[in-house]
Each structure stands twice: as C-alpha cells, then as structure tokens.
Design a protein around this motif. Structure first.
Motif, PDB file in Angstrom:
ATOM      1  N   GLN A 170       0.827  -1.211   0.000  1.00  0.00           N
ATOM      2  CA  GLN A 170       0.000   0.000   0.000  1.00  0.00           C
ATOM      3  C   GLN A 170       0.859   1.257   0.000  1.00  0.00           C
ATOM      4  N   LEU A 171       1.976   1.220   0.713  1.00  0.00           N
ATOM      5  CA  LEU A 171       2.890   2.358   0.732  1.00  0.00           C
ATOM      6  C   LEU A 171       3.446   2.617  -0.665  1.00  0.00           C
ATOM      7  N   CYS A 172       3.854   1.572  -1.345  1.00  0.00           N
ATOM      8  CA  CYS A 172       4.409   1.728  -2.695  1.00  0.00           C
ATOM      9  C   CYS A 172       3.348   2.239  -3.663  1.00  0.00           C
ATOM     10  N   ASN A 173       2.126   1.745  -3.533  1.00  0.00           N
ATOM     11  CA  ASN A 173       1.042   2.246  -4.388  1.00  0.00           C
ATOM     12  C   ASN A 173       0.809   3.735  -4.143  1.00  0.00           C
ATOM     13  N   ARG A 174       0.882   4.141  -2.882  1.00  0.00           N
ATOM     14  CA  ARG A 174       0.676   5.557  -2.559  1.00  0.00           C
ATOM     15  C   ARG A 174       1.784   6.419  -3.167  1.00  0.00           C
ATOM     16  N   LEU A 175       3.009   5.947  -3.107  1.00  0.00           N
ATOM     17  CA  LEU A 175       4.120   6.704  -3.686  1.00  0.00           C
ATOM     18  C   LEU A 175       4.010   6.757  -5.212  1.00  0.00           C
ATOM     19  N   TYR A 176       3.486   5.701  -5.816  1.00  0.00           N
ATOM     20  CA  TYR A 176       3.260   5.736  -7.262  1.00  0.00           C
ATOM     21  C   TYR A 176       2.213   6.794  -7.612  1.00  0.00           C
ATOM     22  N   GLU A 177       1.146   6.853  -6.834  1.00  0.00           N
ATOM     23  CA  GLU A 177       0.058   7.788  -7.107  1.00  0.00           C
ATOM     24  C   GLU A 177       0.413   9.214  -6.702  1.00  0.00           C
ATOM     25  N   GLN A 178       1.382   9.379  -5.791  1.00  0.00           N
ATOM     26  CA  GLN A 178       1.790  10.703  -5.328  1.00  0.00           C
ATOM     27  C   GLN A 178       3.311  10.837  -5.471  1.00  0.00           C
ATOM     28  N   PRO A 179       3.825  10.873  -6.705  1.00  0.00           N
ATOM     29  CA  PRO A 179       5.281  10.905  -6.904  1.00  0.00           C
ATOM     30  C   PRO A 179       5.946  12.180  -6.405  1.00  0.00           C
ATOM     31  N   ASP A 180       5.153  13.212  -6.094  1.00  0.00           N
ATOM     32  CA  ASP A 180       5.729  14.456  -5.572  1.00  0.00           C
ATOM     33  C   ASP A 180       5.909  14.414  -4.050  1.00  0.00           C
ATOM     34  N   ASP A 181       5.587  13.286  -3.435  1.00  0.00           N
ATOM     35  CA  ASP A 181       5.747  13.148  -1.993  1.00  0.00           C
ATOM     36  C   ASP A 181       7.236  13.126  -1.657  1.00  0.00           C
ATOM     37  N   THR A 182       7.681  14.105  -0.884  1.00  0.00           N
ATOM     38  CA  THR A 182       9.098  14.197  -0.516  1.00  0.00           C
ATOM     39  C   THR A 182       9.322  13.838   0.956  1.00  0.00           C
ATOM     40  N   SER A 183       8.371  13.153   1.549  1.00  0.00           N
ATOM     41  CA  SER A 183       8.505  12.760   2.958  1.00  0.00           C
ATOM     42  C   SER A 183       9.754  11.916   3.155  1.00  0.00           C
ATOM     43  N   SER A 184      10.374  12.087   4.301  1.00  0.00           N
ATOM     44  CA  SER A 184      11.576  11.303   4.621  1.00  0.00           C
ATOM     45  C   SER A 184      11.198   9.845   4.853  1.00  0.00           C
ATOM     46  N   THR A 185      12.195   8.989   4.800  1.00  0.00           N
ATOM     47  CA  THR A 185      11.956   7.571   5.072  1.00  0.00           C
ATOM     48  C   THR A 185      11.392   7.384   6.473  1.00  0.00           C
ATOM     49  N   ALA A 186      11.882   8.175   7.440  1.00  0.00           N
ATOM     50  CA  ALA A 186      11.392   8.063   8.817  1.00  0.00           C
ATOM     51  C   ALA A 186       9.898   8.376   8.896  1.00  0.00           C
ATOM     52  N   VAL A 187       9.472   9.421   8.179  1.00  0.00           N
ATOM     53  CA  VAL A 187       8.049   9.805   8.190  1.00  0.00           C
ATOM     54  C   VAL A 187       7.206   8.737   7.518  1.00  0.00           C
ATOM     55  N   LEU A 188       7.675   8.199   6.405  1.00  0.00           N
ATOM     56  CA  LEU A 188       6.930   7.160   5.700  1.00  0.00           C
ATOM     57  C   LEU A 188       6.855   5.882   6.527  1.00  0.00           C
ATOM     58  N   ALA A 189       7.935   5.575   7.230  1.00  0.00           N
ATOM     59  CA  ALA A 189       7.924   4.401   8.100  1.00  0.00           C
ATOM     60  C   ALA A 189       6.882   4.567   9.203  1.00  0.00           C
ATOM     61  N   GLN A 190       6.821   5.776   9.758  1.00  0.00           N
ATOM     62  CA  GLN A 190       5.848   6.051  10.816  1.00  0.00           C
ATOM     63  C   GLN A 190       4.422   5.894  10.289  1.00  0.00           C
ATOM     64  N   SER A 191       4.201   6.224   9.007  1.00  0.00           N
ATOM     65  CA  SER A 191       2.848   6.142   8.425  1.00  0.00           C
ATOM     66  C   SER A 191       2.355   4.700   8.326  1.00  0.00           C
ATOM     67  N   VAL A 192       3.277   3.735   8.365  1.00  0.00           N
ATOM     68  CA  VAL A 192       2.875   2.321   8.340  1.00  0.00           C
ATOM     69  C   VAL A 192       3.238   1.647   9.664  1.00  0.00           C
ATOM     70  N   SER A 193       3.384   2.477  10.703  1.00  0.00           N
ATOM     71  CA  SER A 193       3.610   1.986  12.076  1.00  0.00           C
ATOM     72  C   SER A 193       4.857   1.129  12.194  1.00  0.00           C
ATOM     73  N   MET A 194       5.941   1.593  11.562  1.00  0.00           N
ATOM     74  CA  MET A 194       7.223   0.897  11.650  1.00  0.00           C
ATOM     75  C   MET A 194       8.307   1.911  11.981  1.00  0.00           C
ATOM     76  N   SER A 195       9.407   1.408  12.511  1.00  0.00           N
ATOM     77  CA  SER A 195      10.586   2.247  12.629  1.00  0.00           C
ATOM     78  C   SER A 195      11.269   2.297  11.270  1.00  0.00           C
ATOM     79  N   GLN A 196      12.120   3.298  11.081  1.00  0.00           N
ATOM     80  CA  GLN A 196      12.838   3.390   9.813  1.00  0.00           C
ATOM     81  C   GLN A 196      13.689   2.140   9.582  1.00  0.00           C
ATOM     82  N   ARG A 197      14.292   1.652  10.624  1.00  0.00           N
ATOM     83  CA  ARG A 197      15.146   0.471  10.512  1.00  0.00           C
ATOM     84  C   ARG A 197      14.335  -0.761  10.091  1.00  0.00           C
ATOM     85  N   THR A 198      13.143  -0.907  10.688  1.00  0.00           N
ATOM     86  CA  THR A 198      12.287  -2.049  10.340  1.00  0.00           C
ATOM     87  C   THR A 198      11.808  -1.951   8.902  1.00  0.00           C
ATOM     88  N   LEU A 199      11.443  -0.736   8.482  1.00  0.00           N
ATOM     89  CA  LEU A 199      11.012  -0.540   7.096  1.00  0.00           C
ATOM     90  C   LEU A 199      12.126  -0.919   6.140  1.00  0.00           C
TER      91      LEU A 199
END
Length: 273
Positions: A170-199
């Motif tokens: 779902q995260l990858c689909n969202r990034l495909y649909e919103q290619p202008d998203d410049t969120s950091s990896t840490a922020v994106l990891a938080q959006s799927v309830s993971m730490s950056q390291r786990t992601l």
C-alpha cells in the motif's frame, strides 16, 4: 486509482484463430485490465502511451519503445495513467522463438524487449489484417517475418520489484500515485507503524533493494511515463517532487546518459543510442 468504473473488459476468446492475433484497443486514461491469464503467449505493446504491467512481486513500466513478453499462463494486470493505444500480439503457445542456445526456457519467462522501428511497422501492418487472414500469401509471409523479427529483439531491464506484504504494498502504491511526496523515510515508516530500521529491513527482504534506491527507481520510471505525455519538463519535474527542472534533469541524465529532451527526441524519431 483502479475502480470498477474504469475496469476494461477482457477479450472472450477460447482459442486463437491464427498463429498470431493482434489485440487492438484504445485504453482511456486511468483504466485497467484486471488480473488474468491467457492460454497463449502475449507481446503486450502500445504504440503510444505507457503501460503499467503488474505481476506478482514485480511492476513494469512499458513505454512505446518497449514491449513485454508474457508467457502463456502468466498472471498479470495492465493499467495506464494517461491512456494508451494498445496493439499487442497474442502468439500461439507453441512459439519458442525467444529461446537461445544457452537457455531453452526464455519463451516461458516474462521479458522486456526493445521495439525496433521495423517491429513497430510490422505490428501496425498486421493490425489491419482480417482475424482469419489467409494462410498463404502476403499476410502469412508478413506474420512469419514478424515472428522471426520478434526472436531477434534485444532484451532490456524494465521492472521494479513490488513488495507483496500488505503495508509495504500500500505504501508503494501511494508513492506511485503521489510521486511528488518528498517525505523522509522516517516519516513514511511512521505512516505504516514501523521504525525506519524495520522498514528498511523488511523492504530489502521483499524487494532485494533498499527503500531509498527503490524510490529513486520509481521516480525514474514515473519520469518515463510523464515524458510520454505532452507535459513540459518543468511540469514533470514539479510533479515528481523536484523544486526545479535542474535536479530532475541531472537525475535523468545520471541514470540514462541522456537528457529528458533527448529522450523525447529519440522516442519521436524511433532512434535510440
């Protein structure tokens, strides 16, 4: 986004009328064919527009200078963001023209192929044939030439690993649909309830590449998709999340060896380096 309203009908055909059948259809923007298989091979191709082809764990972005070979029984779905003029080939499953001396199974594997100007014209000509074209004479001779040309087409890299785990998918689909998203990896990891390291760990396990590398490759493939529209380079750069055209042009040149403008010129003339 795929919805029932923009789902296209699959072709109802139990067997091929001839060794090769050309499927023609104008795919409107944001329409798709749902996941399906065929009893025959398919050279999935569009003479204009970009096809997004999804297999299990893989997603391919196919511009007009490429096609994808899908062996019989291969489960796949097809989507286009901006519309495409589909002219793909259904080929009898007995065809083994992609096999080589070092591999007698390549006809049975999904493969991205480079479309030459000759192959493009052969497909366009064959698209005008009757469904049950004569088995002798010009039509059949051209089909045989087409199949021989197919066997000589250059193979290319063209797919992006696509995770199958639900949250990553779902995260990858969202990034495909919103290619202008410049969120950091840490922020994106938080959006799927993971730490950056786990992601990063899960993503590498699922795709074989780092999340950062994957995002860069996605931007590159989205750039190819957008460059096949009439949008300006500036508009494309902004759509991909760049602050100006310069960093976009730099990224594109670093990964392809040519500028976005040169890419467009090559696509229009049918000449590649």
């Amino acid at each position: 986004m795929n919805t029932p309203d923009n789902e296209l009908n699959l072709l109802t055909m139990q067997q091929l009328p001839r060794e090769v059948f050309v499927r023609q259809e104008e795919m409107p923007a944001r329409h798709f064919f749902p996941a399906h298989t065929h009893e025959w091979h398919q050279l999935l191709y569009a003479i204009s527009g970009v096809l997004v082809v999804t297999l299990e764990g893989e997603r391919y972005f196919i511009p007009p200078e490429q096609a994808i070979w899908l062996p019989a029984g291969c489960l796949h779905s097809v989507y286009t963001e901006f519309g495409a003029d589909l002219k793909s080939l259904y080929v009898d499953r007995s065809y083994r023209g992609l096999d080589t001396p070092d591999s007698f199974e390549r006809s049975q594997k999904s493969t991205v192929l480079h479309i030459t100007p000759l192959m493009r014209e052969l497909i366009k000509e064959a698209a005008g044939f009757a469904v049950e074209y004569p088995l002798e004479g010009y039509e059949n001779d051209l089909i045989q030439l087409l199949l021989q040309t197919l066997s000589r087409m250059r193979r290319e890299e063209g797919y992006l690993p696509w995770p199958t785990e639900k949250d990553l998918f779902q995260l990858c689909n969202r990034l495909y649909e919103q290619p202008d998203d410049t969120s950091s990896t840490a922020v994106l990891a938080q959006s799927v309830s993971m730490s950056q390291r786990t992601l990063d760990r899960k993503f590498r396990k699922e795709t074989g590449m780092s999340f950062k590398h994957w995002r860069l490759q996605l931007k590159m493939l989205k750039a190819i998709e957008l460059l096949n529209t009439g949008q300006s380079i500036t508009s494309i750069a902004l759509d991909l999340g760049y602050s100006s055209p310069s960093p976009f042009i730099y990224m594109f040149r670093e990964r392809t060896g040519i500028s976005p403008v040169q890419y467009r010129k090559q696509r229009e003339t049918g000449v590649s380096s």
